[in-house]
Write a protein that holds these residues in place. Sequence first.
Motif, PDB file in Angstrom:
ATOM      1  N   SER A  11       0.943  -0.961  -0.180  1.00  0.00           N
ATOM      2  CA  SER A  11       0.005   0.082   0.039  1.00  0.00           C
ATOM      3  C   SER A  11       0.820   1.123   0.161  1.00  0.00           C
ATOM      4  O   SER A  11       1.996   1.417   0.726  1.00  0.00           O
ATOM      5  CB  SER A  11      -0.998  -0.007   1.243  1.00  0.00           C
ATOM      6  OG  SER A  11      -1.775  -1.183   1.091  1.00  0.00           O
ATOM      7  N   GLN A  13       0.968   5.804  -1.015  1.00  0.00           N
ATOM      8  CA  GLN A  13       0.048   6.883  -1.341  1.00  0.00           C
ATOM      9  C   GLN A  13       0.311   7.380  -2.940  1.00  0.00           C
ATOM     10  O   GLN A  13       1.199   6.923  -3.137  1.00  0.00           O
ATOM     11  CB  GLN A  13       0.700   7.823  -0.453  1.00  0.00           C
ATOM     12  CG  GLN A  13      -0.118   8.016   1.034  1.00  0.00           C
ATOM     13  CD  GLN A  13       0.163   9.238   1.710  1.00  0.00           C
ATOM     14  OE1 GLN A  13       1.089   9.804   1.528  1.00  0.00           O
ATOM     15  NE2 GLN A  13      -0.820   9.233   2.715  1.00  0.00           N
ATOM     16  N   PRO A  88      -4.165   6.155  -7.848  1.00  0.00           N
ATOM     17  CA  PRO A  88      -5.220   5.301  -7.166  1.00  0.00           C
ATOM     18  C   PRO A  88      -5.780   4.345  -8.160  1.00  0.00           C
ATOM     19  O   PRO A  88      -6.089   3.106  -7.887  1.00  0.00           O
ATOM     20  CB  PRO A  88      -6.394   6.479  -6.708  1.00  0.00           C
ATOM     21  CG  PRO A  88      -5.620   7.312  -6.383  1.00  0.00           C
ATOM     22  CD  PRO A  88      -4.620   7.860  -7.586  1.00  0.00           C
ATOM     23  N   THR A 119      -2.088  -1.379  -3.816  1.00  0.00           N
ATOM     24  CA  THR A 119      -3.317  -0.343  -3.389  1.00  0.00           C
ATOM     25  C   THR A 119      -2.539   0.928  -3.268  1.00  0.00           C
ATOM     26  O   THR A 119      -1.673   1.238  -2.478  1.00  0.00           O
ATOM     27  CB  THR A 119      -3.850  -0.871  -2.031  1.00  0.00           C
ATOM     28  OG1 THR A 119      -4.361  -2.258  -1.878  1.00  0.00           O
ATOM     29  CG2 THR A 119      -4.987   0.409  -1.917  1.00  0.00           C
ATOM     30  N   SER A 121      -3.442   4.976  -2.519  1.00  0.00           N
ATOM     31  CA  SER A 121      -4.420   5.759  -1.970  1.00  0.00           C
ATOM     32  C   SER A 121      -4.182   7.178  -2.178  1.00  0.00           C
ATOM     33  O   SER A 121      -3.141   7.311  -2.463  1.00  0.00           O
ATOM     34  CB  SER A 121      -4.368   5.753  -0.219  1.00  0.00           C
ATOM     35  OG  SER A 121      -3.024   5.871   0.153  1.00  0.00           O
TER      36      SER A 121
END
Length: 122
Positions: A11, A13, A88, A119, A121
């Motif tokens: 994960s 950003q 994203p 993932t 974000s």
Amino acid sequence: QVQLVESGGGSVQAGGSLRLSCLASGYTYSSNCMGWFRQAPGKEREGVASIYTEGSSTDYVDSVKGRFTISLDNAKNTVYLQMNSLKPEDTAMYYCALDLGGTCKDPVFTFWGLGTQVTVSS
């Protein structure tokens, strides 16, 4: 038997980077086509990048050009996908695939890994 094992997902950003690895084993052909695919929930599987192991010619889907780089280390039987400037919309399960003996011209990927989740974000 042929095995493809992906790693490196996680994960991050938006704007971040990840490097995926695919360790291949169980075959002796030295000239193959290897690819990275992705599938997001509710969407069809999409080809992201491919590389011909003899000569290292590459191809990318338009949405990742300039951000992703596929490469290989023949000594380690490993294919990489360096992903920069992640968005994203890059969120998906990423799969490594092998067209054994293929040249990446109209490849038929018959061997697949189990995938690694990415993932991103906002």
